[in-house]
Design a protein around this motif. Structure first.
Motif, short mmCIF file in Angstrom:
data_model
loop_
_atom_site.label_atom_id
_atom_site.label_comp_id
_atom_site.label_asym_id
_atom_site.label_seq_id
_atom_site.Cartn_x
_atom_site.Cartn_y
_atom_site.Cartn_z
N VAL A 36 0.86 -1.17 0.00
CA VAL A 36 0.00 0.00 0.00
C VAL A 36 0.90 1.22 0.00
CG1 VAL A 36 -1.81 1.25 1.19
CG2 VAL A 36 -1.76 -1.24 1.27
N THR A 37 0.87 1.97 -1.06
CA THR A 37 1.74 3.14 -1.19
C THR A 37 0.90 4.39 -1.10
OG1 THR A 37 3.24 1.89 -2.60
CG2 THR A 37 3.43 4.29 -2.63
N THR A 38 1.27 5.28 -0.20
CA THR A 38 0.54 6.52 0.00
C THR A 38 1.47 7.69 -0.25
OG1 THR A 38 -0.83 5.47 1.65
CG2 THR A 38 -0.84 7.86 1.61
N THR A 39 1.09 8.57 -1.11
CA THR A 39 1.87 9.77 -1.37
C THR A 39 1.09 10.97 -0.85
OG1 THR A 39 2.82 8.77 -3.33
CG2 THR A 39 2.98 11.16 -3.14
N ALA A 40 1.71 11.77 0.00
CA ALA A 40 1.01 12.89 0.61
C ALA A 40 1.82 14.17 0.42
CB ALA A 40 0.78 12.64 2.10
N PHE A 41 1.12 15.27 0.30
CA PHE A 41 1.74 16.58 0.22
C PHE A 41 1.36 17.32 1.50
CE2 PHE A 41 0.80 15.05 -3.97
CZ PHE A 41 1.95 15.31 -4.69
N ALA A 42 2.32 17.74 2.27
CA ALA A 42 2.03 18.40 3.53
C ALA A 42 3.01 19.53 3.76
CB ALA A 42 2.10 17.42 4.70
N LYS A 43 2.63 20.45 4.60
CA LYS A 43 3.43 21.62 4.90
C LYS A 43 4.11 21.43 6.25
CE LYS A 43 3.01 26.61 5.54
NZ LYS A 43 2.05 27.73 5.57
N GLY A 44 5.41 21.69 6.32
CA GLY A 44 6.13 21.52 7.57
C GLY A 44 5.87 22.65 8.54
N LEU A 45 6.18 22.41 9.83
CA LEU A 45 6.02 23.43 10.85
C LEU A 45 7.20 24.39 10.75
CD1 LEU A 45 4.63 24.63 13.30
CD2 LEU A 45 5.83 22.98 14.73
N SER A 46 6.96 25.54 10.20
CA SER A 46 8.02 26.51 10.01
C SER A 46 7.52 27.88 10.44
CB SER A 46 8.47 26.56 8.54
OG SER A 46 7.39 26.91 7.71
N ALA A 47 8.43 28.67 11.00
CA ALA A 47 8.09 30.02 11.44
C ALA A 47 9.36 30.84 11.50
CB ALA A 47 7.41 29.99 12.81
N GLY A 48 9.35 31.98 10.84
CA GLY A 48 10.48 32.89 10.90
C GLY A 48 11.78 32.28 10.43
N GLY A 49 11.72 31.41 9.44
CA GLY A 49 12.93 30.78 8.95
C GLY A 49 13.27 29.48 9.65
N LEU A 50 12.54 29.12 10.71
CA LEU A 50 12.79 27.87 11.42
C LEU A 50 11.96 26.76 10.79
CD1 LEU A 50 12.83 28.81 15.21
CD2 LEU A 50 14.77 28.37 13.71
N ASN A 51 12.56 25.60 10.65
CA ASN A 51 11.84 24.43 10.16
C ASN A 51 12.01 23.33 11.21
OD1 ASN A 51 10.45 22.61 8.61
ND2 ASN A 51 12.23 22.01 7.39
N ILE A 52 10.97 23.08 11.97
CA ILE A 52 11.02 22.11 13.06
C ILE A 52 10.40 20.82 12.56
CG2 ILE A 52 10.38 21.66 15.45
CD1 ILE A 52 10.09 24.64 15.83
N ASP A 53 11.24 19.86 12.29
CA ASP A 53 10.79 18.58 11.76
C ASP A 53 11.63 17.48 12.40
OD1 ASP A 53 9.61 16.60 10.31
OD2 ASP A 53 10.68 17.02 8.44
N PRO A 54 11.01 16.66 13.24
CA PRO A 54 9.60 16.62 13.61
C PRO A 54 9.23 17.75 14.56
CG PRO A 54 10.80 15.00 14.88
CD PRO A 54 11.78 15.57 13.90
N PRO A 55 7.94 18.06 14.68
CA PRO A 55 7.51 19.17 15.55
C PRO A 55 7.52 18.78 17.02
CG PRO A 55 5.61 18.13 14.54
CD PRO A 55 6.81 17.45 13.96
N VAL A 56 8.71 18.58 17.55
CA VAL A 56 8.90 18.17 18.94
C VAL A 56 9.75 19.24 19.63
CG1 VAL A 56 9.87 16.44 20.49
CG2 VAL A 56 8.75 15.73 18.37
N VAL A 57 9.28 19.71 20.78
CA VAL A 57 9.96 20.79 21.50
C VAL A 57 10.26 20.32 22.91
CG1 VAL A 57 9.78 23.17 22.33
CG2 VAL A 57 8.78 22.53 20.11
N LEU A 58 11.50 20.55 23.34
CA LEU A 58 11.88 20.30 24.72
C LEU A 58 11.42 21.47 25.58
CD1 LEU A 58 13.48 18.92 27.05
CD2 LEU A 58 15.50 20.14 26.21
N ALA A 59 10.59 21.19 26.56
CA ALA A 59 10.07 22.25 27.43
C ALA A 59 11.18 22.80 28.31
CB ALA A 59 8.93 21.71 28.29
N PRO A 60 11.24 24.11 28.48
CA PRO A 60 12.25 24.69 29.37
C PRO A 60 11.97 24.32 30.82
CG PRO A 60 10.72 26.37 28.63
CD PRO A 60 10.38 25.14 27.86
#
Length: 582
Positions: A198-222
């Motif tokens: 089963v092959t799935t092709t998807a078009f999606a937009k990455g999490l980006s803001a102000g020139g940052l590209n966070i992929d995967p969208p995982v953030v270490l909490a301060p």
């Protein structure tokens, strides 16, 4: 007077006779019971002596014993049954089973570009001794695809050997469920395999803001005293994402406090660099942001409005500040204006002060209107601290609230495993996750999160010997930054988190709590049994602080109005602390 009635024999006699007994004969009883006639007096009741009462003798009862049925021994032993010479026929057959399946899920704002995923599902065919026609139907697991509305459309392609090809297109805002069935041909005695792809092709937009590209969208909490350079390096080496520094105050930064400047100093290979600022004065916050931007100290700034500790909330800061709607908006606006588009600014907050004073919906909308890069929400109130269970439904409501602004929402709270992160994304529709206490003593969690978000196999938790090597490296990094004495002291609070779920002698645990040199640490590590599996039950549970249920400490009259007054503004001047946490 009525005529006297001759005495009669009693019908019943009591076993224990009193001195005088009321005795009623049959005739007298009949007269008493019968309805009286006019002018006829009833017969009087008289007392009789004991001598007139016949004595009743009880005849002895003879007990009859039932005849016992006795079993007699046989005169000779029983004959054994005859042996059966013919063995029973047994039908033998063999079954060969093999299957592998994978459910692929895409989420909005995760993948930048085109990604192709393949799901392989195998079909089982039983091998029988005789060559005969077999029939097997394999139902493929549904493939669900999630994309943002701005992503366009996606295409799902299903194909397998000898089977038809199914192509389905749909708008990116909807999920596509596809089931496919196929029929196999003949199965010989050895059996055969067929794989379905089963092959799935998807078009999606990455999490980006102000020139940052966070992929995967995982953030270490301060986290104060935790997310320093040493711990951030361990997390970066394990996975990918954004790793935020310890929380620092804007006042201490503009005063050029040495310790604060060191907290916002990053390693040369750390990219992107993220700083969290805390402040209650819009003017001071703007000055602190300008220092970070002008001196190129960070690539991202996060504003803390979620700290629940009393020393912060008692002056109106942290999670208490969003209650003052005008002050909250002023601080966010001042920070974004000072950044001038060079560095993205985000906010992190809680649901509110308590269940009666929730602020996250109004504050989230205000932050989105001012142009923040994203809003991170911890699903607890300040009153809950770190107790109870995080309310993920609040994250979903905030996501719906900010959908019209196009502002991403990141969820925080009770993410202990990679599976928890995926479940939060699925249940809330969040655009990313913020991980805090779940990574304490487990920096490799970010590697598991990265694998989960990219669809790769999630690495297993390490054995105890590998955990001890990570612990030792953590201590070495701290000593390299702060010196051996301070580094070992700072490492003491991490010991219980690393050892959680493993069998370690109490004496060794106590000694680790007072370790002062790396040599002493090495000696203690050598005394532990590293041949232990990771405890999945304990590892998937809460870590760090779990206290909660306390009444928030607030300035006097803070809840009287959702807007700041002169007295409140004067009290906020004392809320700028040089050291804070949360």
């Amino acid at each position: 007077m009525p005529p006297m009635v001759a005495p009669q024999t009693a019908k019943a006699i009591a076993r224990d006779l009193p001195t005088k007994t009321a005795f009623i004969t049959d005739s007298e009883a009949g007269k008493i019971i019968a309805a009286p006639t006019p002018c006829n007096a009833r017969a009087a009741m008289r007392w009789i002596d004991e001598s007139e009462i016949a004595t009743r003798t009880l005849a002895p009862t003879k007990m009859m014993m039932p005849m016992m049925k006795r079993s007699l021994r046989p005169k000779r032993s029983a004959r054994r049954p005859e042996r059966i010479s013919n063995e029973a026929k047994v039908s033998e057959y063999a079954a060969l089973i093999h299957s592998a399946s994978l459910v692929v899920r895409f989420k909005s704002l995760i993948i930048d570009g085109i990604a192709t995923f393949t799901t392989v599902a195998s079909r089982m065919i039983m091998a029988t001794p005789r060559d005969k026609k077999a029939r097997a139907i394999q139902r493929l697991l549904p493939v669900r695809t999630f994309c943002s509305e701005s992503a366009g459309a996606f295409m799902v392609s299903l194909s397998w050997p000898g089977g038809p090809r199914v192509d389905r297109g749909n708008h990116a805002s909807h999920a596509d469920h596809t089931d496919a069935m196929s029929e196999c041909g003949r199965a010989d005695a050895s059996g055969q395999w067929e794989n379905h792809h089963v092959t799935t092709t998807a078009f999606a937009k990455g999490l980006s803001a102000g020139g940052l590209n966070i992929d995967p969208p995982v953030v270490l909490a301060p986290m104060a005293g935790i997310t320093n350079r040493a711990f951030r390096r361990l997390c970066r080496e394990a996975g990918a994402g954004l790793y935020v520094s310890e929380m620092v105050t804007s006042r201490a930064l503009i005063e050029r406090n040495d310790e604060t400047l060191d907290m916002v100093t990053f390693a040369a290979d750390e990219n992107p660099r993220s700083v969290q600022l805390y402040g209650v004065d819009p003017v001071v916050m703007a000055q602190a942001v300008r220092i970070i931007v002008d001196e190129d100290r960070a690539d991202h700034i996060d504003l803390n409005f979620g700290c629940p500790v009393p020393k912060v909330t008692r002056k109106g800061g942290g999670s208490a500040l969003p209650w003052k709607q005008d002050l909250f908006r002023s601080i966010v606006r001042a920070a974004i204006a000072a950044a001038n588009g060079k560095v993205p600014v985000s906010v992190k907050m809680r649901k509110g002060i308590d269940d009666e004073h929730l602020t996250y919906l109004h504050a989230g909308a205000a932050a989105a209107q001012e142009g923040v890069a994203w809003v991170a929400l911890h699903g607890r109130t300040a009153a809950q601290m770190y107790g109870d269970t995080a309310d993920w439904s609040a994250i979903a409501r905030l996501k719906e609230q900010l959908a019209g602004y196009g502002t991403p929402v990141l969820g925080n709270g009770d993410i202990w495993t990679a599976a928890d992160a995926l479940r939060m994304m699925s249940e809330t529709g969040a655009d990313g996750v913020v991980v805090g206490r779940g990574c304490l003593g487990r920096p490799w969690l970010f590697g598991q999160l990265a694998a989960a978000f990219t669809g790769a196999d999630i690495p297993a938790d390490p054995h105890f010997d590998e955990v001890l090597r990570t612990l030792r490296r953590h201590a070495q990094l701290l000593c390299g930054d702060y010196g051996e004495s301070r580094g070992c002291r700072d490492m003491r609070k991490h010991m219980a988190w690393y050892l959680k779920g493993f069998s370690v002698k109490q004496q060794i645990r106590q000694s680790l709590g007072t370790v002062s040199t790396l040599a002493e640490l090495d000696e203690l590590i050598g005394q532990m049994n590293g041949d232990q599996e990771f405890n999945q039950v304990v590892g998937a549970g809460p870590r760090g602080r779990t206290s909660g249920g306390r009444r928030p400490t607030l300035p006097e009259g803070w809840l009287d109005s959702p807007f700041i007054d002169e007295v409140g503004a004067q009290n906020l001047l004392e809320a700028e602390l040089s050291v804070s946490g949360g």
